[in-house]
Design an enzyme around this catalytic site. Structure first.
Site, PDB file in Angstrom:
ATOM      1  N   ASN A 197      -9.885  16.417 -11.760  1.00 55.97           N
ATOM      2  CA  ASN A 197      -8.500  15.945 -11.682  1.00 55.97           C
ATOM      3  C   ASN A 197      -7.872  16.031 -13.066  1.00 55.97           C
ATOM      4  OD1 ASN A 197      -6.921  12.785 -11.745  1.00 55.97           O
ATOM      5  ND2 ASN A 197      -6.114  14.521 -10.630  1.00 55.97           N
TER       6      ASN A 197
ATOM      7  N   CYS B 266      -6.362   3.848 -14.123  1.00 60.71           N
ATOM      8  CA  CYS B 266      -4.963   3.572 -14.484  1.00 60.71           C
ATOM      9  C   CYS B 266      -4.860   3.235 -15.974  1.00 60.71           C
ATOM     10  CB  CYS B 266      -4.417   2.420 -13.650  1.00 60.71           C
ATOM     11  SG  CYS B 266      -2.693   2.035 -14.040  1.00 60.71           S
TER      12      CYS B 266
ATOM     13  N   GLU C 213       0.941   5.753  -9.129  1.00 63.30           N
ATOM     14  CA  GLU C 213       1.632   4.473  -9.102  1.00 63.30           C
ATOM     15  C   GLU C 213       3.104   4.648  -9.471  1.00 63.30           C
ATOM     16  OE1 GLU C 213       2.313   0.442  -8.593  1.00 63.30           O
ATOM     17  OE2 GLU C 213       0.643   1.722  -7.979  1.00 63.30           O
TER      18      GLU C 213
ATOM     19  N   ARG D  79       0.783  15.062 -10.220  1.00 63.12           N
ATOM     20  CA  ARG D  79       2.162  15.464 -10.509  1.00 63.12           C
ATOM     21  C   ARG D  79       2.417  16.934 -10.197  1.00 63.12           C
ATOM     22  NH1 ARG D  79       2.545  14.287 -16.481  1.00 63.12           N
ATOM     23  NH2 ARG D  79       0.360  14.947 -16.329  1.00 63.12           N
TER      24      ARG D  79
END
Length: 371
Positions: free
Chosen positions: A321, A220, A131, A346
């Site tokens: 992840n 999130c 995001e 990232r």
């Protein structure tokens, strides 16, 4: 179509068995048509220009070579269905290589040398939703630099209404081009919310736009999102997770792949297994586990062994992840989690060629820099 080292080895074997045409010196009776590299007037090969060579009439009728010597085509005896599409131009530009072999041919899949040394299966390498970072422009850049099995968009927030198609297309303009990036990587669209009925209605609307898949966001950690009951804060409510996934699964009804992404919990990992089981029982076809809690945010380390525990507790595929910045990180994650499939975030932006470096290491080609 072959890596250089592999191509060289195959080329040597084909030349030894008279399977490779070099300067038209093939003495076998060829099938009805074959692809051969075209040559310019000075005899040089012209990459990308090919022409069809027909079998000489004498060879076609007698099954013998043009010079009278008996020759058997090493493929199955002149199978009528063989045509140009089963051939590939030799990587050394000296002729053709058949891609379909008889069981007796030395390059047959039944050859003991091949059976005992299978090619390693490549894991699924996915590009994570990020995001505020991975918008359509950056997705295009990152997926042009390296190939991913698929990528996931930033989330589309679902509240109390059914969003119009333009809302999804604004986050995922790839929906207008077959749900793929310019380089052909499939794009899945992520939804975020807490109302099972509204999420189901919006998933139905989204499925009509033919996305490559739909993903649900339960990972999130952003405080603003969590205050409005979205993202990782729902991991404390496994029953709600089951209701949301069940409702969305019924709305999608198998029209598109349907996955979910989660963290290990809100403040601790006490309900991680329960939350993952709720997602799997609700109907998620795959679960991506970001191996940190909401409270951890993005602070290292990622707790990869928890991904292994979750994978043991559910009956759907699990993808690891979190904190994969290098090939060595990937290998440690694979060792600690027992999972080969990973989603990178990232680290993939910091090193756009990371997935190619991982594939090169797994193939044993890591001496060759993908750059």
């Amino acid at each position: 179509f072959f890596k250089q080292k592999t191509a060289y080895e195959i080329h040597e074997r084909l030349v030894g068995s008279e399977m490779c045409i070099r300067d038209r010196r093939c003495t076998t009776s060829a099938p009805s048509s074959a692809m051969r590299i075209s040559r310019s007037s000075d005899g040089q090969s012209m990459p990308g220009t090919r022409k069809v060579l027909r079998r000489p009439p004498a060879a076609a009728s007698s099954g013998r070579s043009g010079d009278g010597a008996a020759a058997q085509w090493p493929l199955q005896a002149q199978p009528p269905e063989l045509s140009a599409e089963v051939f590939k131009v030799c990587p050394f530009k000296c002729g053709i290589i058949p891609l379909r072999f008889s069981s007796s041919h030395p390059m047959s899949p039944d050859d003991p040398a091949r059976v005992n040394t299978p090619a390693p299966a490549m894991p699924r390498l996915l590009l994570a939703p990020m995001e505020g970072l991975l918008d359509a422009r950056l997705r295009a850049v990152v997926t042009r630099a390296a190939h991913y099995d698929w990528c996931v968009t930033e989330f589309v927030r679902v509240t109390d209404s059914v969003l119009p198609p333009r809302s999804y297309q604004r986050v995922a303009p790839e929906l207008k081009t077959g749900s793929r990036t310019a380089s052909g990587v499939p794009v899945r669209v992520q939804l975020l919310g807490s109302d099972p009925a509204r999420l189901a209605d919006n998933a139905d609307q989204l499925a009509r736009l033919n996305p490559a898949g739909i993903d649900l966001n339960f990972g999130c950690p952003a405080p603003t999102v969590n205050r409005h009951r979205g993202g990782a804060v729902l991991l404390d409510e496994p029953e709600l997770l089951r209701d949301i996934v069940g409702a969305v699964g019924r709305a999608v009804a198998g029209r598109v792949p349907f996955t979910a992404k989660m963290r290990l919990g809100v403040r601790d990992t006490s309900r991680a297994i329960e939350a993952a089981q709720a997602l799997a029982e609700g109907g998620a076809e795959m679960i991506v586990v970001h191996a940190r809690t909401k409270a951890d945010g993005y602070k290292p380390p990622a707790h990869w062994p928890w991904s292994a525990r979750i994978a043991d507790a559910v009956r759907v595929p699990v993808v690891a992840n979190g904190e994969i910045w290098s090939v060595d990180d990937y290998l440690r994650c694979r060792s600690e989690s027992g999972l080969a499939d990973v989603m990178m975030g990232r680290g993939a932006v910091a090193d756009p060629l990371l997935v190619e470096r991982i594939r090169a290491r797994l193939r044993g080609d890591d001496a060759i820099d993908p750059a």
